[in-house]
Design a protein around this motif. Structure first.
Motif, PDB file in Angstrom:
ATOM      1  N   LEU A   9      -8.759   9.577  40.476  1.00 45.65           N
ATOM      2  CA  LEU A   9      -9.614   9.635  41.664  1.00 45.65           C
ATOM      3  C   LEU A   9     -11.000   9.036  41.409  1.00 45.65           C
ATOM      4  O   LEU A   9     -11.734   8.748  42.361  1.00 45.65           O
ATOM      5  CB  LEU A   9      -9.786  11.087  42.127  1.00 45.65           C
ATOM      6  CG  LEU A   9      -8.566  11.766  42.744  1.00 45.65           C
ATOM      7  CD1 LEU A   9      -8.856  13.240  43.005  1.00 45.65           C
ATOM      8  CD2 LEU A   9      -8.161  11.089  44.040  1.00 45.65           C
ATOM      9  N   LEU A  10     -11.364   8.854  40.141  1.00 44.56           N
ATOM     10  CA  LEU A  10     -12.719   8.430  39.805  1.00 44.56           C
ATOM     11  C   LEU A  10     -13.144   7.115  40.456  1.00 44.56           C
ATOM     12  O   LEU A  10     -14.261   7.031  40.993  1.00 44.56           O
ATOM     13  CB  LEU A  10     -12.857   8.340  38.280  1.00 44.56           C
ATOM     14  CG  LEU A  10     -14.260   7.989  37.764  1.00 44.56           C
ATOM     15  CD1 LEU A  10     -15.257   9.058  38.206  1.00 44.56           C
ATOM     16  CD2 LEU A  10     -14.243   7.858  36.241  1.00 44.56           C
ATOM     17  N   PRO A  11     -12.324   6.038  40.459  1.00 40.85           N
ATOM     18  CA  PRO A  11     -12.786   4.782  41.101  1.00 40.85           C
ATOM     19  C   PRO A  11     -13.140   4.946  42.569  1.00 40.85           C
ATOM     20  O   PRO A  11     -14.185   4.461  43.031  1.00 40.85           O
ATOM     21  CB  PRO A  11     -11.596   3.830  40.905  1.00 40.85           C
ATOM     22  CG  PRO A  11     -10.873   4.378  39.720  1.00 40.85           C
ATOM     23  CD  PRO A  11     -11.026   5.855  39.808  1.00 40.85           C
ATOM     24  N   GLN A  12     -12.305   5.656  43.321  1.00 41.53           N
ATOM     25  CA  GLN A  12     -12.587   5.856  44.740  1.00 41.53           C
ATOM     26  C   GLN A  12     -13.814   6.730  44.944  1.00 41.53           C
ATOM     27  O   GLN A  12     -14.633   6.478  45.838  1.00 41.53           O
ATOM     28  CB  GLN A  12     -11.373   6.485  45.430  1.00 41.53           C
ATOM     29  CG  GLN A  12     -11.524   6.668  46.933  1.00 41.53           C
ATOM     30  CD  GLN A  12     -11.630   5.352  47.673  1.00 41.53           C
ATOM     31  OE1 GLN A  12     -11.077   4.360  47.239  1.00 41.53           O
ATOM     32  NE2 GLN A  12     -12.371   5.341  48.775  1.00 41.53           N
ATOM     33  N   LEU A  13     -13.967   7.746  44.102  1.00 39.56           N
ATOM     34  CA  LEU A  13     -15.133   8.617  44.217  1.00 39.56           C
ATOM     35  C   LEU A  13     -16.423   7.862  43.905  1.00 39.56           C
ATOM     36  O   LEU A  13     -17.449   8.081  44.551  1.00 39.56           O
ATOM     37  CB  LEU A  13     -14.976   9.816  43.276  1.00 39.56           C
ATOM     38  CG  LEU A  13     -13.866  10.807  43.634  1.00 39.56           C
ATOM     39  CD1 LEU A  13     -13.763  11.899  42.576  1.00 39.56           C
ATOM     40  CD2 LEU A  13     -14.112  11.427  45.005  1.00 39.56           C
ATOM     41  N   LEU A  14     -16.373   6.960  42.923  1.00 41.10           N
ATOM     42  CA  LEU A  14     -17.550   6.168  42.588  1.00 41.10           C
ATOM     43  C   LEU A  14     -17.917   5.227  43.733  1.00 41.10           C
ATOM     44  O   LEU A  14     -19.102   5.035  44.038  1.00 41.10           O
ATOM     45  CB  LEU A  14     -17.306   5.373  41.305  1.00 41.10           C
ATOM     46  CG  LEU A  14     -17.258   6.188  40.011  1.00 41.10           C
ATOM     47  CD1 LEU A  14     -16.913   5.293  38.831  1.00 41.10           C
ATOM     48  CD2 LEU A  14     -18.576   6.914  39.775  1.00 41.10           C
ATOM     49  N   ILE A  15     -16.911   4.627  44.367  1.00 37.88           N
ATOM     50  CA  ILE A  15     -17.173   3.745  45.515  1.00 37.88           C
ATOM     51  C   ILE A  15     -17.839   4.528  46.641  1.00 37.88           C
ATOM     52  O   ILE A  15     -18.828   4.079  47.237  1.00 37.88           O
ATOM     53  CB  ILE A  15     -15.864   3.084  45.983  1.00 37.88           C
ATOM     54  CG1 ILE A  15     -15.360   2.093  44.929  1.00 37.88           C
ATOM     55  CG2 ILE A  15     -16.072   2.379  47.321  1.00 37.88           C
ATOM     56  CD1 ILE A  15     -14.018   1.493  45.245  1.00 37.88           C
ATOM     57  N   LEU A  16     -17.309   5.732  46.941  1.00 41.60           N
ATOM     58  CA  LEU A  16     -17.907   6.557  47.991  1.00 41.60           C
ATOM     59  C   LEU A  16     -19.321   6.980  47.620  1.00 41.60           C
ATOM     60  O   LEU A  16     -20.215   7.009  48.475  1.00 41.60           O
ATOM     61  CB  LEU A  16     -17.034   7.790  48.233  1.00 41.60           C
ATOM     62  CG  LEU A  16     -15.688   7.563  48.911  1.00 41.60           C
ATOM     63  CD1 LEU A  16     -14.890   8.862  48.959  1.00 41.60           C
ATOM     64  CD2 LEU A  16     -15.881   7.031  50.322  1.00 41.60           C
ATOM     65  N   ALA A  61      -6.302  18.834  34.397  1.00 38.73           N
ATOM     66  CA  ALA A  61      -7.039  18.216  35.506  1.00 38.73           C
ATOM     67  C   ALA A  61      -7.635  16.873  35.124  1.00 38.73           C
ATOM     68  O   ALA A  61      -8.212  16.189  35.974  1.00 38.73           O
ATOM     69  CB  ALA A  61      -8.151  19.154  35.969  1.00 38.73           C
ATOM     70  N   GLY A  62      -7.511  16.467  33.880  1.00 32.93           N
ATOM     71  CA  GLY A  62      -8.143  15.237  33.424  1.00 32.93           C
ATOM     72  C   GLY A  62      -7.574  13.990  34.067  1.00 32.93           C
ATOM     73  O   GLY A  62      -8.311  13.138  34.561  1.00 32.93           O
ATOM     74  N   LEU A  63      -6.245  13.850  34.055  1.00 28.94           N
ATOM     75  CA  LEU A  63      -5.611  12.658  34.614  1.00 28.94           C
ATOM     76  C   LEU A  63      -5.825  12.527  36.123  1.00 28.94           C
ATOM     77  O   LEU A  63      -6.174  11.434  36.599  1.00 28.94           O
ATOM     78  CB  LEU A  63      -4.122  12.647  34.269  1.00 28.94           C
ATOM     79  CG  LEU A  63      -3.331  11.432  34.760  1.00 28.94           C
ATOM     80  CD1 LEU A  63      -3.933  10.149  34.199  1.00 28.94           C
ATOM     81  CD2 LEU A  63      -1.858  11.556  34.373  1.00 28.94           C
ATOM     82  N   PRO A  64      -5.644  13.603  36.923  1.00 29.70           N
ATOM     83  CA  PRO A  64      -5.934  13.463  38.362  1.00 29.70           C
ATOM     84  C   PRO A  64      -7.386  13.050  38.634  1.00 29.70           C
ATOM     85  O   PRO A  64      -7.656  12.218  39.498  1.00 29.70           O
ATOM     86  CB  PRO A  64      -5.648  14.854  38.931  1.00 29.70           C
ATOM     87  CG  PRO A  64      -4.700  15.458  37.973  1.00 29.70           C
ATOM     88  CD  PRO A  64      -5.067  14.909  36.627  1.00 29.70           C
ATOM     89  N   ALA A  65      -8.319  13.630  37.868  1.00 28.47           N
ATOM     90  CA  ALA A  65      -9.727  13.259  38.054  1.00 28.47           C
ATOM     91  C   ALA A  65      -9.964  11.802  37.691  1.00 28.47           C
ATOM     92  O   ALA A  65     -10.723  11.094  38.360  1.00 28.47           O
ATOM     93  CB  ALA A  65     -10.619  14.161  37.206  1.00 28.47           C
ATOM     94  N   LEU A  66      -9.306  11.334  36.632  1.00 31.05           N
ATOM     95  CA  LEU A  66      -9.463   9.937  36.233  1.00 31.05           C
ATOM     96  C   LEU A  66      -8.899   8.990  37.278  1.00 31.05           C
ATOM     97  O   LEU A  66      -9.467   7.926  37.549  1.00 31.05           O
ATOM     98  CB  LEU A  66      -8.763   9.714  34.884  1.00 31.05           C
ATOM     99  CG  LEU A  66      -8.928   8.319  34.268  1.00 31.05           C
ATOM    100  CD1 LEU A  66     -10.395   8.058  33.960  1.00 31.05           C
ATOM    101  CD2 LEU A  66      -8.084   8.193  33.010  1.00 31.05           C
TER     102      LEU A  66
END
Length: 303
Positions: free
Chosen positions: A25-32, A18-23
């Motif tokens: 998605l991280l930029p978009q999640l941080l923006i939100l 799950a590490g790569l998918p989370a990484l």
């Protein structure tokens, strides 16, 4: 690691961890998180607080900010101004965009130039568009204002609330017509050519073919544009109002989103401004739900 499996006509990717998918998605999640969730939670909390302009004292006041708003004549006036402004902008934008989309197929020469001119306002910043319209219709130096007065009409958006409302409706509609035009042209291209040709063989003229065949089939597109135009009128016209009228004269164009700015950043009434932002979002959600409940059922999605 990413494992890919191939099937006829399909390609699937399976992440072993799950590490790569989370990484990814991280930029978009941080923006939100930083630009949507945290400000939204902060505004919701601030709506129940009474804070002095310098932030020295904070008091929990429950629903006092909301009750004060509904008891305020200026806020109730702002609600009606927003409703009339949004309805007028919606009707003008869709009507003009429909005419321009209908005329697209009739333009034989310089069709690419015709489309470019229509789409040009989309590339102009809202504040620039507002300044341009304010200059053109300025009663002292505006060329269009001089033309209106030469025709014998009185024109002064700086003093007359009706003139000011007409001006901001035209400016906001002009800025958004190109958006509606794109979707309407795409919708007209999806209308089966065989239906239009059959109607032409039966003797139906261009206007009749458009109104009785193409327009009903544009129902889903028109419903989508109506919803998006309401969102535009509620939230995205701040820069135009600020550049053209600043909410005046006497609050005649002081729509809700501009009143949030005035009370929060000009008058430094943070609690009232936060309560207004919560109510504005609630009004927008309720209006959207009502459209989906009562308007969408009349939309025909079949061809």
């Amino acid at each position: 690691m990413v494992a890919t499996t191939h099937e006829p006509g399909l390609k699937h990717a399976h992440f072993q961890t799950a590490g790569l998918p989370a990484l990814l998605l991280l930029p978009q999640l941080l923006i939100l998180l930083f630009f949507f969730f945290i400000p939204s939670i902060r505004a919701l909390m601030q709506a129940f607080l009474l804070t002095d302009p310098f932030g020295a004292s904070v008091h929990f006041v429950w629903f006092d900010n909301f009750t004060a708003l509904f008891a305020s004549d200026s806020y109730r006036n702002s609600i009606w101004v927003t409703i009339w402004f949004t309805l007028a902008q919606n009707v003008v934008t869709i009507a003009v965009a429909l005419v321009l989309a209908f005329a697209t197929d009739r333009v034989v020469r310089f069709q690419s130039g015709y489309k470019s001119v229509i789409l040009l306002p989309y590339a102009i910043a809202p504040v620039i568009a507002g300044v341009m319209w304010a200059f053109l219709f300025n009663p002292a130096v505006g060329p269009i204002a001089f033309f209106i007065k030469a025709l014998g009409f009185q024109w002064d958006p700086n003093r007359n609330g009706s003139d000011a409302m007409l001006l901001v409706v035209l400016a906001a509609s002009w800025k958004h017509i190109c958006y509606d035009y794109i979707f309407l042209v795409a919708g007209l291209l999806a209308v089966p050519r065989s239906l239009m040709e059959a109607a032409a063989v039966d003797g139906a003229g261009p206007i009749r073919r458009f109104s009785q065949i193409a327009l009903p089939l544009l129902g889903p597109t028109l419903f989508f544009l109506t919803t998006m135009n309401f969102v535009y009128g509620f939230f995205e016209t701040f820069a135009i109002i600020d550049a053209v009228t600043r909410g005046g004269p006497a609050g005649a164009t002081n729509i809700l989103v501009y009143k949030v700015y005035q009370d929060g950043f000009v008058n430094l009434d943070l609690g009232s401004s936060a309560a207004q932002s919560v109510l504005l979002m609630t009004f927008a959600l309720l209006l959207t739900l009502l459209q989906f409940k009562y308007v969408e059922r009349k939309v025909n999605y079949s061809i």
